[in-house]
Design an enzyme around this catalytic site. Structure first.
Site, PDB file in Angstrom:
ATOM      1  N   TYR A 170       0.830  -1.190   0.000  1.00 55.41           N
ATOM      2  CA  TYR A 170       0.000   0.000   0.000  1.00 55.41           C
ATOM      3  C   TYR A 170       0.879   1.260   0.000  1.00 55.41           C
ATOM      4  O   TYR A 170       1.428   1.666   1.012  1.00 55.41           O
ATOM      5  CB  TYR A 170      -0.927   0.019   1.211  1.00 55.41           C
ATOM      6  CG  TYR A 170      -1.880  -1.157   1.284  1.00 55.41           C
ATOM      7  CD1 TYR A 170      -2.213  -1.891   0.146  1.00 55.41           C
ATOM      8  CD2 TYR A 170      -2.448  -1.543   2.490  1.00 55.41           C
ATOM      9  CE1 TYR A 170      -3.081  -2.965   0.214  1.00 55.41           C
ATOM     10  CE2 TYR A 170      -3.320  -2.610   2.568  1.00 55.41           C
ATOM     11  CZ  TYR A 170      -3.634  -3.321   1.430  1.00 55.41           C
ATOM     12  OH  TYR A 170      -4.493  -4.393   1.508  1.00 55.41           O
ATOM     13  N   HIS A 202      -0.107 -12.154   1.141  1.00 53.95           N
ATOM     14  CA  HIS A 202      -0.811 -11.135   0.374  1.00 53.95           C
ATOM     15  C   HIS A 202      -0.887 -11.500  -1.106  1.00 53.95           C
ATOM     16  O   HIS A 202       0.131 -11.531  -1.803  1.00 53.95           O
ATOM     17  CB  HIS A 202      -0.094  -9.793   0.535  1.00 53.95           C
ATOM     18  CG  HIS A 202      -0.929  -8.616   0.145  1.00 53.95           C
ATOM     19  ND1 HIS A 202      -0.437  -7.324   0.123  1.00 53.95           N
ATOM     20  CD2 HIS A 202      -2.228  -8.517  -0.228  1.00 53.95           C
ATOM     21  CE1 HIS A 202      -1.398  -6.493  -0.249  1.00 53.95           C
ATOM     22  NE2 HIS A 202      -2.488  -7.193  -0.478  1.00 53.95           N
TER      23      HIS A 202
END
Length: 327
Positions: free
Chosen positions: A60, A143
């Site tokens: 992110y 992830h």
């Protein structure tokens, strides 16, 4: 209906998470830049609303999310907070053009490198701790291992399991926006939880087919993200996005029908979208992203709205029989 402001056990991990958690990808410039000040205002609004569970990742904003979240939490009681981060992408020197992977206003002198090796897992966690300034993460997730399933299962997962056994992390899991591989991880590994994004919503219920029953059978906790399916269920207007692309006309029509049914009961569509996953006994919490304080306040109000059982029955009647959720 479970209380929006409450907490729930995360599988058998001993970790309890908020029914409502804050996802911090938008605070790292997802889709549009977000200033340091705006990010802090958003985090403050979430804290004031009672949010104590936060989700971040190196991906992110090339580390921006972890840095901003860590700085915010530095002067707040760590024992009151549950923080998750992720592994699978290492940040290394390189060039990422502005807007890479949808993030804007973030560093361009780093690049993401996929790595689900055991060494990569350990390096990723160490670097996340350094970026955030936190002493530990409560939950660490694999992830998006979509294209790296075997390595993630055979190398990354055992490394996380070892870190859990050593007490370095309290809980481990996997986060994806598909259900097939997540179900395999649940059945073939010993995960504490999964984070499933966009696959258990009013428009797409496919997680109810195999994933959620598998989680119930194994005692695996579930966090649900993407309850707005990237925007359509927040505001089903022309041009709205569904799974990060312009919504096809049949899906847009179905979202508008859902909004009409909600309105007939005096309920806003986003309120039903947020609270829908809580109805399933496998679900521990919902992760909602926000890029400003107004969105946090609106989401908290929607999460606390009263929804009559008659509305749920009406919405369930509009669900597809095959649990695929697409019109």
């Amino acid at each position: 209906m479970k209380a929006a402001g409450g907490r729930a056990p995360l599988g058998g991990s001993g970790v309890t998470v908020g029914r409502l958690a804050l996802g911090t990808a938008p605070l790292a410039g997802l889709f549009t830049p977000v200033s340091e000040a705006a990010a802090e205002e958003t985090l403050t609004a979430a804290w004031d609303a009672g949010v104590r569970t936060f989700d971040t990742a190196p991906h992110y904003g090339l580390g921006v999310s972890e840095r901003r979240l860590g700085a915010f939490l530095r002067d707040r009681p760590r024992a009151d907070v549950v923080v998750s981060t992720k592994v699978g992408r290492l940040l290394r020197p390189g060039f990422s053009p502005p807007g890479t992977d949808g993030f804007h206003g973030v560093p361009t002198d780093l690049t993401r490198v996929w790595d689900f090796s055991a060494a990569g897992v350990r390096a990723s966690l160490e670097e996340s701790l350094e970026r955030s300034g936190l002493d530990a993460f409560d939950l660490v997730l694999l992830h998006d291992p979509d294209d790296h399933g075997e390595q993630a299962l055979n190398e990354a997962y055992p490394a996380l399991a070892e870190l859990r056994a050593q007490g370095v992390v309290r809980a481990i899991g996997a986060g994806m926006n598909q259900t097939e591989l997540l179900t395999r991880f649940v059945t073939d590994a010993d995960l504490d939880c999964v984070l499933v994004a966009g696959r258990y919503s009013l428009l797409d219920r496919r997680a109810a087919g195999e994933l959620l029953p598998a989680c119930l059978a194994r005692g695996t906790g579930v966090l649900v993200g993407g309850v707005f399916n990237s925007g359509l269920l927040a505001d089903p207007r022309p041009g709205a996005t569904f799974d990060y692309a312009p919504a096809p006309e049949p899906v847009l029509r179905r979202a508008r029908r859902l909004a009409e049914v909600c309105a007939a009961f005096g309920v806003a569509l986003p309120a039903a979208a947020i609270q829908f996953p809580w109805r399933h006994p496998a679900v521990s919490g919902v992760v909602l992203g926000a890029r400003n304080a107004r969105e946090v306040t609106e989401n908290a109000a929607h999460a606390a709205a009263e929804i009559p059982e008659e509305l749920w029955r009406a919405l369930d009647a509009l669900a597809p029989d095959d649990e695929e959720g697409r019109a």
